[in-house]
Write an enzyme that holds these catalytic residues in place. Structure first.
Site, mmCIF file in Angstrom:
data_model
loop_
_atom_site.group_PDB
_atom_site.id
_atom_site.type_symbol
_atom_site.label_atom_id
_atom_site.label_comp_id
_atom_site.label_asym_id
_atom_site.label_seq_id
_atom_site.Cartn_x
_atom_site.Cartn_y
_atom_site.Cartn_z
ATOM 1 N N TYR A 55 0.839 -1.188 0.000
ATOM 2 C CA TYR A 55 0.000 0.000 0.000
ATOM 3 C C TYR A 55 0.881 1.246 0.000
ATOM 4 O O TYR A 55 1.607 1.511 0.968
ATOM 5 C CB TYR A 55 -0.930 0.032 1.209
ATOM 6 C CG TYR A 55 -1.993 -1.041 1.230
ATOM 7 C CD1 TYR A 55 -2.367 -1.724 0.078
ATOM 8 C CD2 TYR A 55 -2.638 -1.376 2.407
ATOM 9 C CE1 TYR A 55 -3.347 -2.706 0.098
ATOM 10 C CE2 TYR A 55 -3.633 -2.351 2.439
ATOM 11 C CZ TYR A 55 -3.979 -3.018 1.283
ATOM 12 O OH TYR A 55 -4.950 -3.988 1.318
ATOM 13 N N SER A 56 0.827 1.979 -1.105
ATOM 14 C CA SER A 56 1.661 3.176 -1.301
ATOM 15 C C SER A 56 3.140 2.858 -1.086
ATOM 16 O O SER A 56 3.892 3.667 -0.523
ATOM 17 C CB SER A 56 1.208 4.319 -0.382
ATOM 18 O OG SER A 56 -0.107 4.726 -0.703
#
Length: 339
Positions: A55-56
Site C-alpha cells: 500500500y503506497s
C-alpha cells in the site's frame, strides 16, 4: 461495537476493522489525517487494523506504525505480503526467501517486533503451499507473527493449503480475506462454505463495492467519487455490468429508505450478518468517511430487509464477475487451457 472471535484463535476482534489502504499516496492521506482516523476508530471500539506492504509502497505501514505508537498492545495488527514491491523479480510472491525478508521490512516500517496476523496477499501459483506454509510456520515459531492467513484465495486453494498443512505437520492459515459486498456475492457459493468448514476467521474487504454502495452513486448524478478518476472502467455506464450495478443500487436505496437506514448501514449490515464473516474492513480516506461508516457498527438487518436484498441480487451472484480477484489463472490466460 460488536466483537467476534477470529476463527478458532480465541482473539476477540471488532465487527468493523480499519483498513489502511488509503493511508499515504493512494488516498492522498497525510500522517496527521491517518493518526486522527486511527484515534477515532480506536475510540469507537475498533481493535483490528489491517494494512499491507504494497500500500503506497510501504507508506501505509509507516503511517500505521506512527499512529499506533505507545498503544500497540491494545491493537490486533495485521499486514500482508506477496504483491510486487518494485521491479525486482524476486521481491514478490510466497517464497521463503521473500517472506522472511519482507516481514522484517514490514516490522521495521510498522515500528513493532511482531504482527498479530500476517497474510499472503494473493495466491502465488509459482510457489508450493509447502514452501509458503513452512516459512510462515517458522516465522510464527520465531515470535515475529502470532497467526497467519490468506487473502483472496479461490476456495480450492484454501482447501489445498489446509490439506498441505495437515499432511506436512505445518501450522495452517487461520483466516481468509476475500472481497464481499451486496453487489459481489460470489464467495457465498464457494469460499464462505469452505471457511466455515475449516473454522477460518473471515475479514471481508470492499464491503461498499468500491463506492457503489456508499450512497454517493445514484441515477442521474455525475459519478465523482475518488476511485472513478483512476478506475474509470469500473464506473463507465456504457458497460452492461455497471448499468446492472446502478439498477441494483437504485432498488437497494429504496430498501434502505424503507428501513430507515443509510446505504452504508445497509451495505455493512449485510456483510456482517453472514455467519461466516468475522469483520468487515472499512477503508476511510477522511474522518467524515470514517464517521459515516462507524454509524453501521451496531446495525442489525431484519429478515425482511435481507430477503429484499436477496430479491435484488441473488445469493452467490457477482454483478461484475470480470472484477473478481480469485479467478483461476486458466480462465484468464488462454494458453493455460490448451495443450
Amino acid at each position: 461495537m460488536q466483537y467476534r472471535t477470529l476463527g478458532h484463535t480465541g482473539v476477540q476482534v471488532s465487527s468493523l476493522a480499519l483498513g489502511a489502504m488509503n493511508f499515504g499516496a493512494i488516498g492522498r492521506t497525510t500522517q496527521d489525517e491517518a493518526t486522527a482516523i486511527v484515534d477515532a476508530a480506536l475510540e469507537a471500539g475498533i481493535n483490528l487494523i489491517d494494512t499491507a506492504d504494497m500500500y503506497s509502497g510501504g507508506e501505509s505501514e509507516e503511517m500505521v506504525g506512527k499512529a499506533i505508537a505507545g498503544r500497540r498492545d491494545d491493537i490486533v495488527l495485521a499486514t500482508k505480503a506477496g504483491m510486487p514491491m518494485g521491479d525486482e523479480r524476486n521481491h514478490r510472491g510466497g517464497s521463503r526467501r521473500w517472506l522472511v525478508t519482507e516481514l522484517d521490512n514490514s516490522l521495521r516500517r510498522l515500528g513493532v517486533d511482531h504482527v498479530d496476523l500476517y497474510q499472503i496477499h494473493r495466491w502465488d501459483p509459482s510457489t508450493s503451499d509447502e514452501e509458503t506454509l513452512s516459512a510462515l510456520t517458522d516465522l510464527r515459531r520465531a515470535g515475529k507473527i502470532r497467526y497467519f492467513g490468506s487473502s483472496t484465495f479461490p476456495a480450492y486453494r484454501v482447501v489445498q493449503a489446509q490439506w498441505t498443512a495437515r499432511e506436512r505437520h505445518l501450522s495452517r492459515y487461520v483466516t481468509e480475506q476475500p472481497s464481499y459486498s451486496i453487489l459481489q456475492r460470489g464467495i457465498e457459493a464457494h469460499v464462505l462454505p469452505v471457511t466455515e468448514q475449516y473454522g477460518l476467521g473471515v475479514l471481508v474487504w470492499s464491503p461498499l463495492a468500491s463506492g457503489w454502495l456508499s450512497g454517493a452513486i445514484r441515477a442521474g448524478r455525475d459519478i465523482t467519487i475518488s476511485r472513478s478518476a483512476f478506475m474509470p472502467e469500473r464506473f463507465d455506464l456504457t458497460i452492461p455490468a455497471n448499468r446492472a450495478r446502478l439498477d441494483a443500487v437504485e432498488r437497494l436505496a429504496e430498501v434502505a429508505d424503507e428501513a430507515g437506514l443509510t446505504m452504508i448501514q445497509l451495505a455493512l449490515g449485510f456483510v456482517t450478518a453472514h455467519p461466516a464473516v468475522t469483520s468487515a474492513l472499512i477503508g476511510p480516506r477522511t474522518l467524515d468517511h470514517l464517521h459515516s461508516q462507524l454509524a453501521a457498527a451496531d446495525t442489525v438487518l431484519s429478515a425482511d430487509v435481507l430477503d429484499a436484498i436477496d430479491a435484488i441480487v441473488a445469493p452467490g451472484t457477482d454483478l461484475a464477475a470480470h472484477e473478481k480477484h480469485d479467478t483461476p489463472p486458466a480462465l484468464l490466460d488462454p494458453s493455460l487451457r490448451r495443450r
